[in-house]
Design a protein around this motif. Structure first.
Motif, PDB file in Angstrom:
ATOM      1  N   VAL A  62       0.840  -1.203   0.000  1.00 53.39           N
ATOM      2  CA  VAL A  62       0.000   0.000   0.000  1.00 53.39           C
ATOM      3  C   VAL A  62       0.874   1.252   0.000  1.00 53.39           C
ATOM      4  O   VAL A  62       0.631   2.213  -0.749  1.00 53.39           O
ATOM      5  CB  VAL A  62      -0.951   0.002   1.214  1.00 53.39           C
ATOM      6  N   GLY A  63       1.913   1.253   0.841  1.00 51.41           N
ATOM      7  CA  GLY A  63       2.798   2.414   0.918  1.00 51.41           C
ATOM      8  C   GLY A  63       3.531   2.652  -0.384  1.00 51.41           C
ATOM      9  O   GLY A  63       3.657   3.801  -0.834  1.00 51.41           O
ATOM     10  N   THR A  64       4.017   1.568  -1.020  1.00 44.88           N
ATOM     11  CA  THR A  64       4.734   1.704  -2.289  1.00 44.88           C
ATOM     12  C   THR A  64       3.806   2.195  -3.386  1.00 44.88           C
ATOM     13  O   THR A  64       4.174   3.029  -4.215  1.00 44.88           O
ATOM     14  CB  THR A  64       5.358   0.348  -2.696  1.00 44.88           C
ATOM     15  N   GLN A  65       2.563   1.691  -3.375  1.00 45.54           N
ATOM     16  CA  GLN A  65       1.583   2.104  -4.381  1.00 45.54           C
ATOM     17  C   GLN A  65       1.180   3.562  -4.181  1.00 45.54           C
ATOM     18  O   GLN A  65       0.933   4.289  -5.153  1.00 45.54           O
ATOM     19  CB  GLN A  65       0.348   1.203  -4.293  1.00 45.54           C
ATOM     20  N   ALA A  66       1.117   3.995  -2.922  1.00 43.26           N
ATOM     21  CA  ALA A  66       0.654   5.357  -2.628  1.00 43.26           C
ATOM     22  C   ALA A  66       1.778   6.393  -2.689  1.00 43.26           C
ATOM     23  O   ALA A  66       1.515   7.589  -2.764  1.00 43.26           O
ATOM     24  CB  ALA A  66       0.019   5.390  -1.233  1.00 43.26           C
ATOM     25  N   PHE A  67       3.029   5.936  -2.679  1.00 36.50           N
ATOM     26  CA  PHE A  67       4.165   6.843  -2.551  1.00 36.50           C
ATOM     27  C   PHE A  67       4.219   7.869  -3.679  1.00 36.50           C
ATOM     28  O   PHE A  67       4.300   9.078  -3.435  1.00 36.50           O
ATOM     29  CB  PHE A  67       5.471   6.032  -2.519  1.00 36.50           C
TER      30      PHE A  67
ATOM     31  N   HIS B  99       0.699  14.615  -5.957  1.00 30.53           N
ATOM     32  CA  HIS B  99      -0.498  15.407  -5.662  1.00 30.53           C
ATOM     33  C   HIS B  99      -0.370  16.270  -4.406  1.00 30.53           C
ATOM     34  O   HIS B  99      -0.988  17.337  -4.314  1.00 30.53           O
ATOM     35  CB  HIS B  99      -1.713  14.485  -5.524  1.00 30.53           C
ATOM     36  N   LEU B 100       0.422  15.804  -3.435  1.00 28.83           N
ATOM     37  CA  LEU B 100       0.573  16.570  -2.199  1.00 28.83           C
ATOM     38  C   LEU B 100       1.953  17.216  -2.065  1.00 28.83           C
ATOM     39  O   LEU B 100       2.100  18.201  -1.347  1.00 28.83           O
ATOM     40  CB  LEU B 100       0.320  15.664  -0.983  1.00 28.83           C
TER      41      LEU B 100
ATOM     42  N   LYS C 222       6.493  16.180  -2.194  1.00 29.79           N
ATOM     43  CA  LYS C 222       7.421  15.210  -1.599  1.00 29.79           C
ATOM     44  C   LYS C 222       7.482  15.297  -0.085  1.00 29.79           C
ATOM     45  O   LYS C 222       7.701  14.296   0.602  1.00 29.79           O
ATOM     46  CB  LYS C 222       8.819  15.409  -2.193  1.00 29.79           C
ATOM     47  N   LYS C 223       7.290  16.491   0.472  1.00 29.82           N
ATOM     48  CA  LYS C 223       7.400  16.640   1.925  1.00 29.82           C
ATOM     49  C   LYS C 223       6.347  15.821   2.670  1.00 29.82           C
ATOM     50  O   LYS C 223       6.563  15.401   3.810  1.00 29.82           O
ATOM     51  CB  LYS C 223       7.294  18.110   2.325  1.00 29.82           C
ATOM     52  N   TRP C 224       5.217  15.556   2.000  1.00 27.54           N
ATOM     53  CA  TRP C 224       4.141  14.852   2.684  1.00 27.54           C
ATOM     54  C   TRP C 224       4.460  13.367   2.915  1.00 27.54           C
ATOM     55  O   TRP C 224       3.880  12.742   3.798  1.00 27.54           O
ATOM     56  CB  TRP C 224       2.830  15.009   1.916  1.00 27.54           C
ATOM     57  N   THR C 225       5.396  12.812   2.149  1.00 27.14           N
ATOM     58  CA  THR C 225       5.796  11.434   2.426  1.00 27.14           C
ATOM     59  C   THR C 225       6.446  11.333   3.803  1.00 27.14           C
ATOM     60  O   THR C 225       6.322  10.314   4.496  1.00 27.14           O
ATOM     61  CB  THR C 225       6.780  10.912   1.358  1.00 27.14           C
ATOM     62  N   PHE C 226       7.120  12.401   4.231  1.00 25.16           N
ATOM     63  CA  PHE C 226       7.766  12.406   5.542  1.00 25.16           C
ATOM     64  C   PHE C 226       6.780  12.789   6.656  1.00 25.16           C
ATOM     65  O   PHE C 226       6.854  12.259   7.761  1.00 25.16           O
ATOM     66  CB  PHE C 226       8.959  13.368   5.535  1.00 25.16           C
ATOM     67  N   ILE C 227       5.864  13.683   6.352  1.00 26.82           N
ATOM     68  CA  ILE C 227       4.848  14.055   7.349  1.00 26.82           C
ATOM     69  C   ILE C 227       3.953  12.854   7.651  1.00 26.82           C
ATOM     70  O   ILE C 227       3.596  12.597   8.815  1.00 26.82           O
ATOM     71  CB  ILE C 227       4.018  15.257   6.847  1.00 26.82           C
ATOM     72  N   ILE C 228       3.601  12.092   6.616  1.00 25.69           N
ATOM     73  CA  ILE C 228       2.795  10.877   6.821  1.00 25.69           C
ATOM     74  C   ILE C 228       3.580   9.851   7.623  1.00 25.69           C
ATOM     75  O   ILE C 228       3.015   9.119   8.445  1.00 25.69           O
ATOM     76  CB  ILE C 228       2.327  10.315   5.470  1.00 25.69           C
ATOM     77  N   ALA C 229       4.903   9.799   7.425  1.00 23.60           N
ATOM     78  CA  ALA C 229       5.739   8.912   8.236  1.00 23.60           C
ATOM     79  C   ALA C 229       5.641   9.278   9.714  1.00 23.60           C
ATOM     80  O   ALA C 229       5.612   8.404  10.587  1.00 23.60           O
ATOM     81  CB  ALA C 229       7.196   8.992   7.778  1.00 23.60           C
ATOM     82  N   ALA C 230       5.573  10.569  10.007  1.00 23.34           N
ATOM     83  CA  ALA C 230       5.422  11.028  11.391  1.00 23.34           C
ATOM     84  C   ALA C 230       4.077  10.598  11.969  1.00 23.34           C
ATOM     85  O   ALA C 230       3.986  10.186  13.140  1.00 23.34           O
ATOM     86  CB  ALA C 230       5.559  12.555  11.452  1.00 23.34           C
ATOM     87  N   VAL C 231       3.034  10.667  11.154  1.00 25.44           N
ATOM     88  CA  VAL C 231       1.703  10.217  11.596  1.00 25.44           C
ATOM     89  C   VAL C 231       1.728   8.717  11.890  1.00 25.44           C
ATOM     90  O   VAL C 231       1.171   8.260  12.902  1.00 25.44           O
ATOM     91  CB  VAL C 231       0.641  10.541  10.521  1.00 25.44           C
ATOM     92  N   CYS C 232       2.382   7.950  11.030  1.00 25.44           N
ATOM     93  CA  CYS C 232       2.495   6.500  11.253  1.00 25.44           C
ATOM     94  C   CYS C 232       3.293   6.205  12.516  1.00 25.44           C
ATOM     95  O   CYS C 232       2.991   5.239  13.237  1.00 25.44           O
ATOM     96  CB  CYS C 232       3.163   5.836  10.047  1.00 25.44           C
ATOM     97  N   GLY C 233       4.313   7.019  12.792  1.00 27.80           N
ATOM     98  CA  GLY C 233       5.089   6.845  14.011  1.00 27.80           C
ATOM     99  C   GLY C 233       4.238   7.014  15.255  1.00 27.80           C
ATOM    100  O   GLY C 233       4.323   6.235  16.211  1.00 27.80           O
ATOM    101  N   THR C 234       3.384   8.045  15.252  1.00 28.27           N
ATOM    102  CA  THR C 234       2.490   8.286  16.385  1.00 28.27           C
ATOM    103  C   THR C 234       1.515   7.128  16.572  1.00 28.27           C
ATOM    104  O   THR C 234       1.307   6.635  17.685  1.00 28.27           O
ATOM    105  CB  THR C 234       1.691   9.593  16.168  1.00 28.27           C
ATOM    106  N   THR C 235       0.932   6.673  15.473  1.00 31.79           N
ATOM    107  CA  THR C 235      -0.006   5.550  15.538  1.00 31.79           C
ATOM    108  C   THR C 235       0.699   4.278  16.002  1.00 31.79           C
ATOM    109  O   THR C 235       0.141   3.492  16.782  1.00 31.79           O
ATOM    110  CB  THR C 235      -0.647   5.311  14.158  1.00 31.79           C
ATOM    111  N   GLY C 236       1.940   4.091  15.545  1.00 34.17           N
ATOM    112  CA  GLY C 236       2.713   2.920  15.943  1.00 34.17           C
ATOM    113  C   GLY C 236       2.979   2.875  17.435  1.00 34.17           C
ATOM    114  O   GLY C 236       2.945   1.806  18.055  1.00 34.17           O
TER     115      GLY C 236
END
Length: 469
Positions: free
Chosen positions: A390-395, A401-402, A404-418
């Motif tokens: 899913v991550g590779t398909q969405a990358f 569309h958003l 390149k910076k949003w790939t890292f911001i989403i990583a931060a969101v995943c970190g919080t959820t993790g």
């Protein structure tokens, strides 16, 4: 030396062969996981019109999902079941053979009449076969390594497991880039067709080194005593282990959602911020990035006992939160300073290795009894690979569309959820002996009136505790 003495010596050495086999097998997986990092850059240079973002995503994703079928995901679930229902050794031999077959086909890939489109569909198919083997290696190698380490030292099981699993998987990144640099230095940038085929060919040789170790393996004492090969009580298993299974599956999905696309496309990201996208310079920065990610593996191995598995995993996820936000919010400025960007990027990946990278395989092996260890590990890893797919398909769509910076911001969101998933669902099994885990599981089954057969039939008995598979 008498026959009995030779057998006894082989039995004594068997856990070490099992651990070594896991290390050699998973370094091959790490190489395959990272092979597309520089290959994506090469294919983009060779086929600028044909190697579109959709084709790049498909070929990169093929190791995870294959051509319209779940490659690594199928491998992890099916081989996890084989591990428990047939045996560890059989599963390991099957996965090695599939990796060799897939890597051979990928190296020889061609399109009909020189068609670039046909070449990339052939690569997708071949990498899908490799993916089944690579996916199967996770439960097969990890369960056998954890049980062998438990036999020798419960106290140091965690660090030993990490060094023969996540360390070699992580080392596959620098190894793949190093091989690329050696090959391109020898062949030259005018022979990129040769470069990528040689790099793919090296992926054939690595798994072949494993056969020697795997043919000398013996079944672990834990598996001999605790295997349930028929009438597995899945309803009772789900009732008892739904919570840790939710934790290992959920945390693995989040980790792979971030780490796989960032690994596969990191070469493309670095290439985009380097003047003229020079391939060799991109590879050199990529090698530094991979090297920066390695120290986290050692720190995680040092922390897993004193800090505990669960706390160490949460520390690692916090690195995604911190460095993901730093890179994402300052992306437009930080990318003008390439060394600083690579250092922060490497630190984010290093924290990933320190926490979920080190701990997920460990807690997935420790949280379940021997009878279902391979199955539950395989399911957890398969959900992780679904996250990677899913991550590779969405990358690419996220970048387009958003930004390149949003790939890292989403990583931060995943970190919080993790962090939250780990805290509420993942058990801390630090220092717990697998023998005790198996005993409590059998007591639980007895309490619920399950009376199936436990343990495998002795064949080619090599000692009172181990048999040859």
């Amino acid at each position: 030396m008498s026959s009995d003495a030779r057998v006894s010596r082989k039995v004594a050495l068997s856990p070490y062969f099992t651990i070594a086999a896991a290390a050699f097998g998973l370094i091959s997986d790490g190489y395959q996981n990272n092979l597309m990092t520089m290959s994506n850059v090469v294919f983009k240079k060779l086929y600028p019109k044909d190697y579109t973002s959709d084709v790049s995503t498909r070929v990169s994703n093929s190791l995870l999902v294959g051509k319209r079928y779940d490659g690594a995901i199928i491998g992890q679930v099916v081989v996890g079941l084989i591990c428990d229902r047939v045996g560890r050794k059989a599963a390991l031999v099957i996965t090695t053979a599939l990796i060799v077959l897939g890597a051979t086909l990928a190296t020889a890939a061609h399109g009909a009449h020189g068609s670039a489109s046909g070449l990339f569909w052939f690569l997708t198919f071949a990498r899908g076969i490799t993916g089944i083997g690579v996916g199967g290696e996770y439960p097969a190698s990890s369960t056998s390594a954890s049980e062998a380490a438990n036999e020798k030292t419960v106290k140091h099981r965690g660090p030993v497991f990490i060094m023969v699993t996540n360390f070699v998987l992580s080392f596959g990144g620098p190894l793949a880039v190093s091989m690329f640099l050696l090959v391109i230095s020898a062949a030259g940038e005018n022979h990129l067709h040769t470069v990528w085929r040689v790099c793919f060919g090296i992926g054939i040789l690595l798994p072949l080194t494993v056969f020697y170790f795997r043919m000398r393996m013996f079944t672990t004492a834990l598996y001999q005593k605790g295997a349930i090969k028929q009438h597995v009580p899945y309803r009772l298993i789900i009732k008892r282990y739904w919570k840790p299974l939710s934790g290992t599956c959920g945390a693995w999905f989040l980790y792979d959602f971030v780490t796989f696309p960032n690994g596969v496309f990191s070469g493309t990201i670095i290439s985009s911020i380097i003047k003229d996208g020079d391939i060799k310079r991109t590879a050199e920065w990529q090698l530094l990035l991979g090297a920066l990610a390695l120290p986290g593996v050692f720190v995680g191995a040092l922390l897993c006992n004193p800090l505990g598995r669960r706390n160490t995993m949460m520390v690692g996820f916090s690195g995604y939160l911190i460095f993901g936000l730093i890179i994402g919010l300052a992306y437009d400025k930080i990318t003008h300073i390439i060394p600083l960007f690579v250092i922060f990027y490497g630190l984010m990946q290093s924290f990933g290795n320190l926490g979920p990278g080190d701990m997920l395989g460990l807690v997935s092996a420790e949280s379940y009894p021997t009878a279902i260890r391979g199955t539950c590990y395989g399911i957890s890893a398969a959900v992780g690979k679904a996250g990677a797919a899913v991550g590779t398909q969405a990358f690419t769509p996220i970048q387009e569309h958003l930004g390149k910076k949003w790939t890292f911001i989403i990583a931060a969101v995943c970190g919080t959820t993790g962090i939250l998933v780990t805290y509420f669902f993942v058990p801390d099994m630090t220092g717990v002996d697998f023998v005790d885990v198996d005993r409590k599981f059998m007591e639980y089954l007895a309490e619920h009136n399950w009376d199936g057969a436990v343990g495998e039939a002795k064949s080619e008995v090599s000692s009172s505790t181990e048999v040859k598979d």
